[in-house]
Design an enzyme around this catalytic site. Structure first.
Site, mmCIF file in Angstrom:
data_model
loop_
_atom_site.group_PDB
_atom_site.id
_atom_site.type_symbol
_atom_site.label_atom_id
_atom_site.label_comp_id
_atom_site.label_asym_id
_atom_site.label_seq_id
_atom_site.Cartn_x
_atom_site.Cartn_y
_atom_site.Cartn_z
ATOM 1 N N HIS A 107 0.703 -1.353 -0.124
ATOM 2 C CA HIS A 107 -0.029 -0.163 0.249
ATOM 3 C C HIS A 107 0.723 1.487 -0.024
ATOM 4 C CE1 HIS A 107 -4.068 -0.848 0.073
ATOM 5 N NE2 HIS A 107 -4.027 -1.913 0.720
ATOM 6 N N ASP A 112 -4.751 2.361 2.279
ATOM 7 C CA ASP A 112 -5.835 1.882 3.003
ATOM 8 C C ASP A 112 -5.723 2.522 3.606
ATOM 9 O OD1 ASP A 112 -2.899 2.745 3.331
ATOM 10 O OD2 ASP A 112 -2.457 1.245 4.294
ATOM 11 N N TYR A 308 -7.907 7.756 -17.633
ATOM 12 C CA TYR A 308 -8.638 9.001 -16.445
ATOM 13 C C TYR A 308 -8.756 10.164 -17.321
ATOM 14 C CZ TYR A 308 -7.544 4.664 -13.288
ATOM 15 O OH TYR A 308 -7.918 4.019 -12.233
ATOM 16 N N GLU A 385 0.070 8.137 11.383
ATOM 17 C CA GLU A 385 -1.215 7.944 10.951
ATOM 18 C C GLU A 385 -2.607 8.172 11.900
ATOM 19 O OE1 GLU A 385 -0.994 2.502 11.372
ATOM 20 O OE2 GLU A 385 -0.981 3.879 12.806
#
Length: 404
Positions: A107, A112, A308, A385
Protein backbone atom coordinates in the site's frame (compact mmCIF):
# COMPACT_ATOMS: atom_id res chain seq x y z
CA UNK A 1 -21.29 29.44 6.56
CA UNK A 2 -18.69 27.74 8.82
CA UNK A 3 -19.99 25.15 11.33
CA UNK A 4 -20.22 26.35 14.94
CA UNK A 5 -17.51 25.59 17.49
CA UNK A 6 -19.56 23.05 19.46
CA UNK A 7 -20.25 21.07 16.27
CA UNK A 8 -16.53 20.95 15.45
CA UNK A 9 -15.43 20.11 19.00
CA UNK A 10 -17.83 17.17 19.13
CA UNK A 11 -16.84 16.01 15.65
CA UNK A 12 -13.13 16.06 16.41
CA UNK A 13 -13.72 14.24 19.69
CA UNK A 14 -15.67 11.52 17.91
CA UNK A 15 -12.97 11.15 15.25
CA UNK A 16 -10.32 10.75 17.95
CA UNK A 17 -12.58 8.31 19.79
CA UNK A 18 -12.62 5.90 16.84
CA UNK A 19 -8.90 6.33 16.12
CA UNK A 20 -7.95 2.91 17.59
CA UNK A 21 -10.38 1.29 15.14
CA UNK A 22 -9.05 3.42 12.30
CA UNK A 23 -5.46 2.42 12.99
CA UNK A 24 -6.31 -1.26 13.48
CA UNK A 25 -8.16 -1.50 10.16
CA UNK A 26 -5.45 0.42 8.33
CA UNK A 27 -2.71 -1.89 9.63
CA UNK A 28 -4.69 -5.03 8.86
CA UNK A 29 -5.12 -3.86 5.27
CA UNK A 30 -1.49 -2.80 5.04
CA UNK A 31 -0.29 -6.28 6.01
CA UNK A 32 -2.34 -7.91 3.26
CA UNK A 33 -2.47 -5.61 0.21
CA UNK A 34 -4.30 -6.65 -2.96
CA UNK A 35 -3.96 -5.37 -6.52
CA UNK A 36 -6.42 -4.37 -9.20
CA UNK A 37 -10.14 -4.99 -9.31
CA UNK A 38 -10.32 -8.29 -7.41
CA UNK A 39 -9.74 -7.56 -3.71
CA UNK A 40 -11.67 -10.26 -1.82
CA UNK A 41 -9.76 -10.00 1.46
CA UNK A 42 -9.97 -6.19 1.49
CA UNK A 43 -13.68 -6.27 0.60
CA UNK A 44 -14.39 -8.70 3.42
CA UNK A 45 -12.43 -6.56 5.89
CA UNK A 46 -14.53 -3.53 4.93
CA UNK A 47 -17.78 -5.47 5.28
CA UNK A 48 -16.70 -6.71 8.71
CA UNK A 49 -15.78 -3.18 9.81
CA UNK A 50 -19.25 -1.94 8.87
CA UNK A 51 -21.22 -4.99 10.05
CA UNK A 52 -22.56 -3.50 13.30
CA UNK A 53 -23.66 -0.21 11.70
CA UNK A 54 -27.17 0.60 10.38
CA UNK A 55 -26.07 0.57 6.74
CA UNK A 56 -27.43 -0.96 3.56
CA UNK A 57 -24.42 -2.76 2.09
CA UNK A 58 -24.15 -3.70 -1.59
CA UNK A 59 -21.30 -5.74 -3.06
CA UNK A 60 -20.04 -5.34 -6.60
CA UNK A 61 -20.92 -7.96 -9.18
CA UNK A 62 -17.94 -7.70 -11.52
CA UNK A 63 -15.43 -6.09 -9.14
CA UNK A 64 -14.69 -6.27 -5.39
CA UNK A 65 -16.46 -3.02 -4.55
CA UNK A 66 -18.50 -2.16 -1.48
CA UNK A 67 -21.25 0.46 -1.48
CA UNK A 68 -22.84 1.32 1.86
CA UNK A 69 -25.82 3.63 2.33
CA UNK A 70 -26.62 5.43 5.57
CA UNK A 71 -30.18 6.79 5.62
CA UNK A 72 -30.84 9.83 7.75
CA UNK A 73 -33.97 10.23 9.82
CA UNK A 74 -35.42 12.85 7.48
CA UNK A 75 -35.56 13.21 3.68
CA UNK A 76 -32.88 15.25 1.98
CA UNK A 77 -30.00 15.18 -0.50
CA UNK A 78 -27.33 12.53 -0.95
CA UNK A 79 -23.58 12.96 -0.33
CA UNK A 80 -21.08 10.46 -1.75
CA UNK A 81 -17.77 9.84 0.05
CA UNK A 82 -15.07 7.79 -1.71
CA UNK A 83 -12.21 5.63 -0.41
CA UNK A 84 -10.10 3.61 -2.84
CA UNK A 85 -8.82 0.19 -1.74
CA UNK A 86 -6.13 -1.23 -4.06
CA UNK A 87 -2.37 -1.41 -3.56
CA UNK A 88 0.65 -1.18 -5.87
CA UNK A 89 3.03 -3.83 -7.29
CA UNK A 90 6.03 -2.96 -5.08
CA UNK A 91 8.22 -4.79 -2.60
CA UNK A 92 7.90 -2.88 0.69
CA UNK A 93 11.07 -1.60 2.35
CA UNK A 94 9.81 0.46 5.30
CA UNK A 95 10.72 -1.76 8.24
CA UNK A 96 7.29 -1.12 9.79
CA UNK A 97 6.08 -3.79 12.24
CA UNK A 98 2.93 -4.10 10.13
CA UNK A 99 4.69 -4.10 6.75
CA UNK A 100 3.23 -6.01 3.83
CA UNK A 101 3.35 -9.78 4.08
CA UNK A 102 2.47 -10.20 0.42
CA UNK A 103 5.41 -10.50 -1.92
CA UNK A 104 5.38 -7.85 -4.65
CA UNK A 105 2.48 -5.83 -3.24
CA UNK A 106 2.39 -2.76 -0.99
CA UNK A 107 0.00 0.00 0.00
CA UNK A 108 2.45 2.61 -1.27
CA UNK A 109 -0.21 5.17 -2.22
CA UNK A 110 -2.02 5.21 1.12
CA UNK A 111 -5.25 3.62 -0.02
CA UNK A 112 -5.26 1.56 3.18
CA UNK A 113 -5.57 4.85 5.10
CA UNK A 114 -8.38 5.99 2.81
CA UNK A 115 -10.41 2.84 3.52
CA UNK A 116 -9.82 3.09 7.27
CA UNK A 117 -10.77 6.78 7.37
CA UNK A 118 -13.94 6.21 5.38
CA UNK A 119 -15.02 3.24 7.52
CA UNK A 120 -14.50 5.30 10.69
CA UNK A 121 -16.34 8.25 9.17
CA UNK A 122 -19.26 5.87 8.57
CA UNK A 123 -19.13 4.94 12.27
CA UNK A 124 -19.12 8.59 13.36
CA UNK A 125 -22.01 9.42 11.04
CA UNK A 126 -24.04 6.38 12.07
CA UNK A 127 -23.83 7.58 15.67
CA UNK A 128 -25.26 10.92 14.51
CA UNK A 129 -27.88 9.53 12.21
CA UNK A 130 -30.52 11.64 13.93
CA UNK A 131 -28.72 14.75 12.63
CA UNK A 132 -28.94 13.71 8.97
CA UNK A 133 -31.59 14.98 6.57
CA UNK A 134 -30.74 12.83 3.57
CA UNK A 135 -28.28 10.00 3.08
CA UNK A 136 -24.60 9.24 2.79
CA UNK A 137 -23.25 6.94 0.08
CA UNK A 138 -19.93 5.34 1.07
CA UNK A 139 -17.96 4.25 -2.01
CA UNK A 140 -15.23 1.69 -1.29
CA UNK A 141 -13.55 1.32 -4.65
CA UNK A 142 -11.08 -1.19 -6.09
CA UNK A 143 -8.83 -0.64 -9.08
CA UNK A 144 -7.87 3.03 -8.80
CA UNK A 145 -4.27 2.35 -9.84
CA UNK A 146 -4.92 2.22 -13.55
CA UNK A 147 -7.84 -0.24 -13.58
CA UNK A 148 -10.74 2.24 -13.94
CA UNK A 149 -12.44 0.97 -10.79
CA UNK A 150 -14.70 4.00 -10.45
CA UNK A 151 -15.95 3.57 -13.99
CA UNK A 152 -16.78 -0.08 -13.30
CA UNK A 153 -18.76 0.96 -10.22
CA UNK A 154 -20.64 3.64 -12.14
CA UNK A 155 -21.48 1.09 -14.83
CA UNK A 156 -22.90 -1.17 -12.09
CA UNK A 157 -25.23 1.59 -10.90
CA UNK A 158 -23.23 3.33 -8.17
CA UNK A 159 -24.82 6.70 -8.81
CA UNK A 160 -28.35 5.29 -8.86
CA UNK A 161 -28.25 3.45 -5.51
CA UNK A 162 -30.55 5.91 -3.80
CA UNK A 163 -33.73 5.00 -5.65
CA UNK A 164 -36.40 7.68 -6.10
CA UNK A 165 -34.20 10.29 -4.43
CA UNK A 166 -32.03 10.29 -7.55
CA UNK A 167 -28.31 10.67 -7.99
CA UNK A 168 -25.88 12.05 -5.40
CA UNK A 169 -25.95 15.80 -5.03
CA UNK A 170 -22.29 16.07 -4.02
CA UNK A 171 -19.21 13.83 -3.97
CA UNK A 172 -15.97 14.13 -2.00
CA UNK A 173 -12.69 12.25 -1.71
CA UNK A 174 -9.50 12.71 0.30
CA UNK A 175 -6.08 11.50 -0.84
CA UNK A 176 -3.25 11.25 1.67
CA UNK A 177 0.19 12.57 0.72
CA UNK A 178 3.45 11.74 2.50
CA UNK A 179 5.10 14.93 1.24
CA UNK A 180 2.59 17.35 2.80
CA UNK A 181 2.74 18.34 6.47
CA UNK A 182 0.57 16.03 8.56
CA UNK A 183 -2.98 17.23 9.00
CA UNK A 184 -2.86 19.89 6.30
CA UNK A 185 -5.64 19.90 3.69
CA UNK A 186 -4.81 21.08 0.17
CA UNK A 187 -7.61 21.83 -2.29
CA UNK A 188 -8.37 24.01 -5.31
CA UNK A 189 -11.37 24.71 -7.54
CA UNK A 190 -11.26 23.62 -11.17
CA UNK A 191 -8.77 21.10 -12.60
CA UNK A 192 -6.89 19.45 -9.74
CA UNK A 193 -5.38 16.38 -11.47
CA UNK A 194 -4.55 15.62 -15.08
CA UNK A 195 -5.86 13.32 -17.73
CA UNK A 196 -3.41 10.44 -18.27
CA UNK A 197 -3.01 8.66 -21.59
CA UNK A 198 -0.50 6.08 -22.81
CA UNK A 199 1.26 6.45 -26.16
CA UNK A 200 2.87 3.48 -27.93
CA UNK A 201 4.82 3.84 -31.16
CA UNK A 202 6.30 1.10 -33.31
CA UNK A 203 8.87 2.40 -35.82
CA UNK A 204 9.53 0.01 -38.71
CA UNK A 205 12.53 0.06 -41.03
CA UNK A 206 14.66 -2.67 -42.56
CA UNK A 207 17.16 -4.72 -40.59
CA UNK A 208 20.73 -5.40 -41.55
CA UNK A 209 24.36 -5.63 -40.49
CA UNK A 210 25.46 -2.87 -38.14
CA UNK A 211 28.66 -2.39 -40.18
CA UNK A 212 26.63 -1.45 -43.26
CA UNK A 213 23.82 0.86 -42.15
CA UNK A 214 23.49 2.17 -45.72
CA UNK A 215 22.10 -1.22 -46.74
CA UNK A 216 19.42 -1.06 -44.05
CA UNK A 217 16.77 1.40 -42.82
CA UNK A 218 17.69 1.91 -39.18
CA UNK A 219 14.58 2.65 -37.05
CA UNK A 220 16.62 3.77 -34.04
CA UNK A 221 17.67 7.23 -35.33
CA UNK A 222 14.04 7.81 -36.29
CA UNK A 223 12.86 6.84 -32.80
CA UNK A 224 15.51 9.02 -31.17
CA UNK A 225 14.50 11.97 -33.34
CA UNK A 226 10.87 11.50 -32.35
CA UNK A 227 11.67 11.94 -28.66
CA UNK A 228 13.13 15.39 -29.25
CA UNK A 229 10.56 16.34 -31.87
CA UNK A 230 7.70 15.58 -29.49
CA UNK A 231 9.10 17.96 -26.88
CA UNK A 232 9.45 20.70 -29.51
CA UNK A 233 5.91 20.08 -30.75
CA UNK A 234 4.54 20.60 -27.23
CA UNK A 235 6.23 23.99 -26.90
CA UNK A 236 5.34 25.16 -30.42
CA UNK A 237 1.82 23.81 -30.90
CA UNK A 238 0.28 24.12 -27.44
CA UNK A 239 -0.19 27.40 -25.56
CA UNK A 240 2.21 27.96 -22.69
CA UNK A 241 -0.89 28.56 -20.54
CA UNK A 242 -2.03 24.96 -21.08
CA UNK A 243 0.13 22.55 -19.07
CA UNK A 244 1.16 19.44 -20.99
CA UNK A 245 3.55 16.62 -20.15
CA UNK A 246 4.74 14.20 -22.83
CA UNK A 247 7.30 11.73 -21.51
CA UNK A 248 8.75 8.84 -23.49
CA UNK A 249 9.82 6.54 -20.70
CA UNK A 250 10.66 3.32 -22.53
CA UNK A 251 12.47 2.46 -25.78
CA UNK A 252 13.05 -1.15 -26.80
CA UNK A 253 15.02 -2.21 -29.90
CA UNK A 254 17.63 -4.65 -31.06
CA UNK A 255 19.18 -7.84 -29.75
CA UNK A 256 22.96 -7.36 -29.96
CA UNK A 257 25.71 -4.94 -30.97
CA UNK A 258 26.15 -5.87 -34.63
CA UNK A 259 22.55 -6.08 -35.83
CA UNK A 260 20.39 -3.19 -36.99
CA UNK A 261 16.87 -4.18 -35.90
CA UNK A 262 13.85 -4.02 -38.11
CA UNK A 263 11.70 -2.23 -35.51
CA UNK A 264 12.00 0.03 -32.49
CA UNK A 265 9.26 0.39 -29.90
CA UNK A 266 8.60 3.47 -27.76
CA UNK A 267 6.16 3.95 -24.89
CA UNK A 268 5.30 6.93 -22.74
CA UNK A 269 2.68 8.99 -20.97
CA UNK A 270 0.70 12.10 -21.90
CA UNK A 271 -0.76 14.41 -19.24
CA UNK A 272 -3.15 17.28 -19.98
CA UNK A 273 -5.62 19.46 -18.08
CA UNK A 274 -8.38 20.03 -20.63
CA UNK A 275 -10.15 17.89 -23.19
CA UNK A 276 -9.38 20.39 -25.97
CA UNK A 277 -5.65 20.30 -25.22
CA UNK A 278 -5.81 16.54 -24.89
CA UNK A 279 -7.20 16.20 -28.43
CA UNK A 280 -4.63 18.63 -29.85
CA UNK A 281 -1.71 16.79 -28.24
CA UNK A 282 -2.93 13.42 -29.49
CA UNK A 283 -3.12 14.78 -33.04
CA UNK A 284 0.38 16.26 -32.76
CA UNK A 285 1.88 13.03 -31.46
CA UNK A 286 0.48 11.11 -34.41
CA UNK A 287 1.64 13.74 -36.92
CA UNK A 288 5.14 14.13 -35.49
CA UNK A 289 5.82 10.41 -35.21
CA UNK A 290 4.56 9.51 -38.67
CA UNK A 291 6.36 12.34 -40.46
CA UNK A 292 9.59 11.93 -38.51
CA UNK A 293 9.56 8.26 -39.47
CA UNK A 294 9.00 9.20 -43.12
CA UNK A 295 11.94 11.60 -43.03
CA UNK A 296 14.13 8.61 -42.09
CA UNK A 297 12.61 6.31 -44.70
CA UNK A 298 10.67 4.39 -42.03
CA UNK A 299 7.04 4.05 -41.01
CA UNK A 300 5.41 4.53 -37.61
CA UNK A 301 2.30 2.99 -36.10
CA UNK A 302 0.96 5.18 -33.30
CA UNK A 303 -1.51 3.94 -30.70
CA UNK A 304 -2.83 6.22 -27.96
CA UNK A 305 -4.75 4.57 -25.14
CA UNK A 306 -6.98 6.99 -23.27
CA UNK A 307 -6.71 6.75 -19.50
CA UNK A 308 -8.43 8.71 -16.77
CA UNK A 309 -10.00 12.05 -17.72
CA UNK A 310 -9.12 15.34 -16.08
CA UNK A 311 -10.17 15.52 -12.42
CA UNK A 312 -12.16 18.75 -12.12
CA UNK A 313 -13.32 20.08 -8.76
CA UNK A 314 -16.61 21.94 -8.73
CA UNK A 315 -15.87 25.48 -7.54
CA UNK A 316 -18.63 25.61 -4.92
CA UNK A 317 -17.81 22.14 -3.62
CA UNK A 318 -14.10 22.99 -3.33
CA UNK A 319 -14.94 26.16 -1.38
CA UNK A 320 -17.29 24.21 0.87
CA UNK A 321 -14.61 21.60 1.54
CA UNK A 322 -12.10 24.34 2.29
CA UNK A 323 -14.42 26.05 4.77
CA UNK A 324 -15.17 22.78 6.54
CA UNK A 325 -11.47 21.93 6.70
CA UNK A 326 -10.75 25.42 8.09
CA UNK A 327 -13.02 24.62 11.00
CA UNK A 328 -11.81 21.05 11.53
CA UNK A 329 -8.02 21.34 11.19
CA UNK A 330 -7.60 25.13 11.50
CA UNK A 331 -7.25 27.81 8.81
CA UNK A 332 -3.46 27.79 9.11
CA UNK A 333 -3.47 24.18 7.90
CA UNK A 334 -5.72 24.62 4.84
CA UNK A 335 -3.89 25.47 1.62
CA UNK A 336 -5.35 26.58 -1.69
CA UNK A 337 -3.22 24.84 -4.30
CA UNK A 338 -1.67 27.17 -6.84
CA UNK A 339 -1.41 24.51 -9.53
CA UNK A 340 -2.95 21.15 -10.35
CA UNK A 341 -0.99 17.93 -9.96
CA UNK A 342 -0.11 16.19 -13.22
CA UNK A 343 -0.85 12.78 -11.73
CA UNK A 344 -4.20 11.19 -12.56
CA UNK A 345 -7.11 9.92 -10.48
CA UNK A 346 -10.17 7.91 -11.45
CA UNK A 347 -12.39 9.83 -9.05
CA UNK A 348 -12.51 12.00 -12.18
CA UNK A 349 -15.25 9.67 -13.47
CA UNK A 350 -17.43 10.50 -10.46
CA UNK A 351 -16.73 14.24 -10.65
CA UNK A 352 -17.70 14.26 -14.33
CA UNK A 353 -21.18 13.11 -13.23
CA UNK A 354 -21.61 14.73 -9.80
CA UNK A 355 -20.43 18.14 -8.50
CA UNK A 356 -17.81 17.59 -5.85
CA UNK A 357 -14.15 17.88 -4.94
CA UNK A 358 -11.01 15.88 -4.22
CA UNK A 359 -8.54 17.23 -1.67
CA UNK A 360 -5.14 16.13 -0.38
CA UNK A 361 -4.53 15.30 3.27
CA UNK A 362 -1.01 15.74 4.60
CA UNK A 363 0.50 12.60 6.08
CA UNK A 364 4.21 13.34 6.42
CA UNK A 365 5.68 11.39 9.35
CA UNK A 366 6.73 13.34 12.45
CA UNK A 367 10.35 14.53 12.58
CA UNK A 368 10.68 14.24 8.79
CA UNK A 369 10.80 17.29 6.54
CA UNK A 370 8.10 16.98 3.85
CA UNK A 371 10.67 17.68 1.16
CA UNK A 372 12.80 14.77 2.32
CA UNK A 373 10.00 12.24 2.92
CA UNK A 374 9.73 9.28 0.51
CA UNK A 375 6.72 10.15 -1.65
CA UNK A 376 3.61 8.18 -2.51
CA UNK A 377 4.44 5.23 -4.77
CA UNK A 378 7.83 4.78 -3.13
CA UNK A 379 8.58 1.39 -1.55
CA UNK A 380 9.81 3.35 1.49
CA UNK A 381 6.80 5.65 1.95
CA UNK A 382 5.45 6.00 5.51
CA UNK A 383 2.32 7.92 6.57
CA UNK A 384 1.58 9.61 9.89
CA UNK A 385 -1.38 7.68 11.28
CA UNK A 386 -2.39 10.59 13.53
CA UNK A 387 -3.45 12.47 10.39
CA UNK A 388 -6.18 9.90 9.83
CA UNK A 389 -8.22 11.38 12.69
CA UNK A 390 -8.28 14.66 10.77
CA UNK A 391 -9.38 12.80 7.66
CA UNK A 392 -12.21 11.06 9.53
CA UNK A 393 -13.41 14.39 10.91
CA UNK A 394 -13.30 16.05 7.48
CA UNK A 395 -15.16 13.18 5.79
CA UNK A 396 -17.85 13.09 8.47
CA UNK A 397 -18.02 16.86 8.68
CA UNK A 398 -18.64 17.22 4.96
CA UNK A 399 -21.68 14.94 5.19
CA UNK A 400 -23.02 16.49 8.39
CA UNK A 401 -22.55 20.00 7.05
CA UNK A 402 -24.41 19.19 3.84
CA UNK A 403 -27.21 17.13 5.45
CA UNK A 404 -27.89 18.98 8.69
Amino acid sequence: MPPDAAFITTLRSQARGVQPRTVALRRALHRHPELGLDLPRTRDAVVAALADLPLQVHLGRSVSSVVAVLEGERPGPTVLLRGDMDALPLEEDTGLPFASRIEGAMHACGHDTHVAMLASAARVLAARRHDLAGRVLFMFQPGEEGFHGARHMIDEGLLDRTGPAGRPDAAYALHISATLPAGEVHVRPGPVMAAADTVRVTVSGRGGHASAPHDALDPLPAAAAMVGALQTAVTRRVSAHQPVVVTISRIVAGTTNNIIPETAFMEGTVRTLSEATRATVHEEIRRVCRHTAMAHGCTAEVHIEQGYPVTVNDSDAAVRLGHLADAVVGPDRVVTMESPIMGAEDFSYVLSEVPGALAFLGGCPPDVHPGAAPPNHSNRVVFDEDAMADGVAVYAGLALDALS
